[in-house]
Design a protein around this motif. Structure first.
Motif, PDB file in Angstrom:
ATOM      1  N   ALA A 222       0.829  -1.202   0.000  1.00 33.81           N
ATOM      2  CA  ALA A 222       0.000   0.000   0.000  1.00 33.81           C
ATOM      3  C   ALA A 222       0.867   1.257   0.000  1.00 33.81           C
ATOM      4  O   ALA A 222       0.591   2.220  -0.733  1.00 33.81           O
ATOM      5  N   TYR A 223       1.915   1.239   0.796  1.00 35.89           N
ATOM      6  CA  TYR A 223       2.815   2.397   0.842  1.00 35.89           C
ATOM      7  C   TYR A 223       3.547   2.564  -0.488  1.00 35.89           C
ATOM      8  O   TYR A 223       3.579   3.663  -1.058  1.00 35.89           O
ATOM      9  N   ASN A 224       4.114   1.483  -0.966  1.00 33.92           N
ATOM     10  CA  ASN A 224       4.893   1.556  -2.208  1.00 33.92           C
ATOM     11  C   ASN A 224       4.032   1.994  -3.382  1.00 33.92           C
ATOM     12  O   ASN A 224       4.451   2.828  -4.199  1.00 33.92           O
ATOM     13  N   ASN A 225       2.818   1.454  -3.466  1.00 33.61           N
ATOM     14  CA  ASN A 225       1.904   1.847  -4.550  1.00 33.61           C
ATOM     15  C   ASN A 225       1.489   3.311  -4.407  1.00 33.61           C
ATOM     16  O   ASN A 225       1.335   4.020  -5.411  1.00 33.61           O
ATOM     17  N   GLY A 226       1.321   3.748  -3.167  1.00 29.98           N
ATOM     18  CA  GLY A 226       0.942   5.133  -2.934  1.00 29.98           C
ATOM     19  C   GLY A 226       2.022   6.105  -3.364  1.00 29.98           C
ATOM     20  O   GLY A 226       1.742   7.149  -3.966  1.00 29.98           O
ATOM     21  N   VAL A 227       3.263   5.764  -3.065  1.00 27.54           N
ATOM     22  CA  VAL A 227       4.387   6.623  -3.473  1.00 27.54           C
ATOM     23  C   VAL A 227       4.517   6.644  -4.996  1.00 27.54           C
ATOM     24  O   VAL A 227       4.714   7.704  -5.599  1.00 27.54           O
ATOM     25  N   GLU A 228       4.383   5.475  -5.617  1.00 25.81           N
ATOM     26  CA  GLU A 228       4.469   5.409  -7.084  1.00 25.81           C
ATOM     27  C   GLU A 228       3.376   6.257  -7.728  1.00 25.81           C
ATOM     28  O   GLU A 228       3.620   6.958  -8.717  1.00 25.81           O
ATOM     29  N   LEU A 229       2.165   6.199  -7.160  1.00 19.69           N
ATOM     30  CA  LEU A 229       1.065   6.997  -7.698  1.00 19.69           C
ATOM     31  C   LEU A 229       1.373   8.491  -7.564  1.00 19.69           C
ATOM     32  O   LEU A 229       1.135   9.269  -8.507  1.00 19.69           O
ATOM     33  N   ALA A 230       1.908   8.880  -6.412  1.00 21.26           N
ATOM     34  CA  ALA A 230       2.246  10.288  -6.202  1.00 21.26           C
ATOM     35  C   ALA A 230       3.305  10.757  -7.204  1.00 21.26           C
ATOM     36  O   ALA A 230       3.224  11.869  -7.745  1.00 21.26           O
ATOM     37  N   LEU A 231       4.280   9.905  -7.472  1.00 19.43           N
ATOM     38  CA  LEU A 231       5.325  10.256  -8.436  1.00 19.43           C
ATOM     39  C   LEU A 231       4.776  10.347  -9.856  1.00 19.43           C
ATOM     40  O   LEU A 231       5.216  11.184 -10.653  1.00 19.43           O
ATOM     41  N   GLU A 232       3.801   9.492 -10.165  1.00 19.50           N
ATOM     42  CA  GLU A 232       3.153   9.555 -11.483  1.00 19.50           C
ATOM     43  C   GLU A 232       2.398  10.867 -11.639  1.00 19.50           C
ATOM     44  O   GLU A 232       2.466  11.529 -12.685  1.00 19.50           O
ATOM     45  N   TYR A 233       1.678  11.255 -10.594  1.00 22.25           N
ATOM     46  CA  TYR A 233       0.922  12.511 -10.644  1.00 22.25           C
ATOM     47  C   TYR A 233       1.852  13.717 -10.629  1.00 22.25           C
ATOM     48  O   TYR A 233       1.496  14.788 -11.133  1.00 22.25           O
ATOM     49  N   GLU A 234       3.040  13.532 -10.074  1.00 23.38           N
ATOM     50  CA  GLU A 234       4.013  14.619 -10.092  1.00 23.38           C
ATOM     51  C   GLU A 234       4.462  14.892 -11.527  1.00 23.38           C
ATOM     52  O   GLU A 234       4.623  16.055 -11.930  1.00 23.38           O
ATOM     53  N   LYS A 235       4.634  13.850 -12.317  1.00 22.48           N
ATOM     54  CA  LYS A 235       5.021  14.007 -13.719  1.00 22.48           C
ATOM     55  C   LYS A 235       3.951  14.749 -14.504  1.00 22.48           C
ATOM     56  O   LYS A 235       4.238  15.446 -15.479  1.00 22.48           O
ATOM     57  N   LYS A 236       2.706  14.611 -14.069  1.00 19.56           N
ATOM     58  CA  LYS A 236       1.582  15.279 -14.743  1.00 19.56           C
ATOM     59  C   LYS A 236       1.380  16.709 -14.252  1.00 19.56           C
ATOM     60  O   LYS A 236       0.522  17.427 -14.757  1.00 19.56           O
ATOM     61  N   GLY A 237       2.158  17.094 -13.237  1.00 17.63           N
ATOM     62  CA  GLY A 237       2.025  18.447 -12.704  1.00 17.63           C
ATOM     63  C   GLY A 237       0.899  18.596 -11.705  1.00 17.63           C
ATOM     64  O   GLY A 237       0.590  19.712 -11.274  1.00 17.63           O
ATOM     65  N   ILE A 238       0.288  17.481 -11.297  1.00 14.47           N
ATOM     66  CA  ILE A 238      -0.835  17.528 -10.359  1.00 14.47           C
ATOM     67  C   ILE A 238      -0.354  17.435  -8.920  1.00 14.47           C
ATOM     68  O   ILE A 238      -0.940  18.035  -8.016  1.00 14.47           O
TER      69      ILE A 238
END
Length: 280
Positions: A222-238
């Motif tokens: 859950a933690y690892n997936n959450g961090v990956e999701l945050a990094l993905e949204y960071e690439k989108k500028g969100i």
């Protein structure tokens, strides 16, 4: 534009988030939605009440007191972290360093406190409406680390640390309609949890709280997936991930004033990255 901020907590490492939030107060950075997990929920209380520096004293001064946490308290109460002392004795209106609760309520920002239902193992979310002057029960529940502490009751129902079931609650923040979200981590952004570190606690929980044990077993993913999701949204500028480059010798329950002060200073400096993110 609707903005949000998430503080994922992390025990004593939460001093990093305290630094980031003090930086936000220095620059009058405000958010529409604030989501706190465990120590992150406590950090956000002081941020919402406008009490700059308050969190620093809790980490770097009060944490060294025997009343704050320790094995003596665990043997007596089965609670290593004395949540009633931290979020009661010290924080109440007549305490040594009271939370300015009226100011917190006056703040127009939405406040979400993440906990884990001890019986179902699922996340449960509370708000300002679940708090009152000198009643910070939901923050205590969000900070109740499994095994280290007994579950904390909210209206008679047991809850554990929100970091077990929803350690990086970005989806919850986005559900509130946020266009941009700051995510404060208390480990480097490339850190990934390993499930084996939770195995011992999972076995201990399974007898009384089987669903909670299952949730704890899934915490690493859950933690690892959450961090990956945050990094993905960071690439989108969100999203903007604010994380320390390193944490030195800091651990969840570590009490080194030198290490905590260094991590606080990192947070104070790293918080300035939020300015350009919100302007963009």
């Amino acid at each position: 534009m609707k903005t949000g901020i998430i503080d994922v907590g992390g025990g004593m490492r939460g001093v990093y988030g305290a630094g980031v939030l003090d930086c936000c107060m220095d620059h009058d950075i405000r958010f529409d939605v604030c989501v706190g997990v465990s120590a992150g929920a406590a950090n956000l209380c002081a941020y919402l009440s406008g009490q700059r520096g308050r969190n620093y004293h809790y980490y770097c001064d009060y944490a060294f007191r025997p009343e704050y946490m320790g094995w003596k308290h665990y043997i007596r109460e089965r609670n290593y972290i004395n949540l009633d002392y931290i979020y009661g004795t010290l924080a109440n209106h007549d305490g040594e360093n009271p939370l300015d609760f009226p100011k917190l309520v006056e703040n127009p920002a939405e406040f979400i406190v993440v906990t884990t239902d001890a019986e179902t193992g699922k996340p449960c979310y509370f708000s300002k409406d679940d708090m009152a002057q000198d009643d910070y029960t939901v923050v205590k529940a969000s900070s109740s680390v499994p095994i280290v502490n007994r579950p904390y009751p909210v209206k008679g129902h047991p809850y554990f640390d929100g970091g077990v079931s929803d350690p990086v609650p970005l989806p919850k923040c986005l559900e509130q309609g946020c266009d941009k979200v700051v995510v404060i981590l208390t480990r480097p952004s490339d850190f990934r949890r390993e499930a084996k570190t939770d195995k011992y606690f999972v076995k201990m929980l399974r007898r009384k709280y089987p669903q909670m044990a299952e949730s704890l077993q899934r915490r690493a993913d859950a933690y690892n997936n959450g961090v990956e999701l945050a990094l993905e949204y960071e690439k989108k500028g969100i999203a903007k991930v604010i994380a320390p480059s390193d944490i030195g010798k800091m651990k969840t329950l570590n009490r080194s004033k030198e290490d905590m002060d260094a991590l606080y200073q990192k947070g104070l400096k790293d918080g300035e990255k939020i300015l350009d993110f919100l302007k963009g």
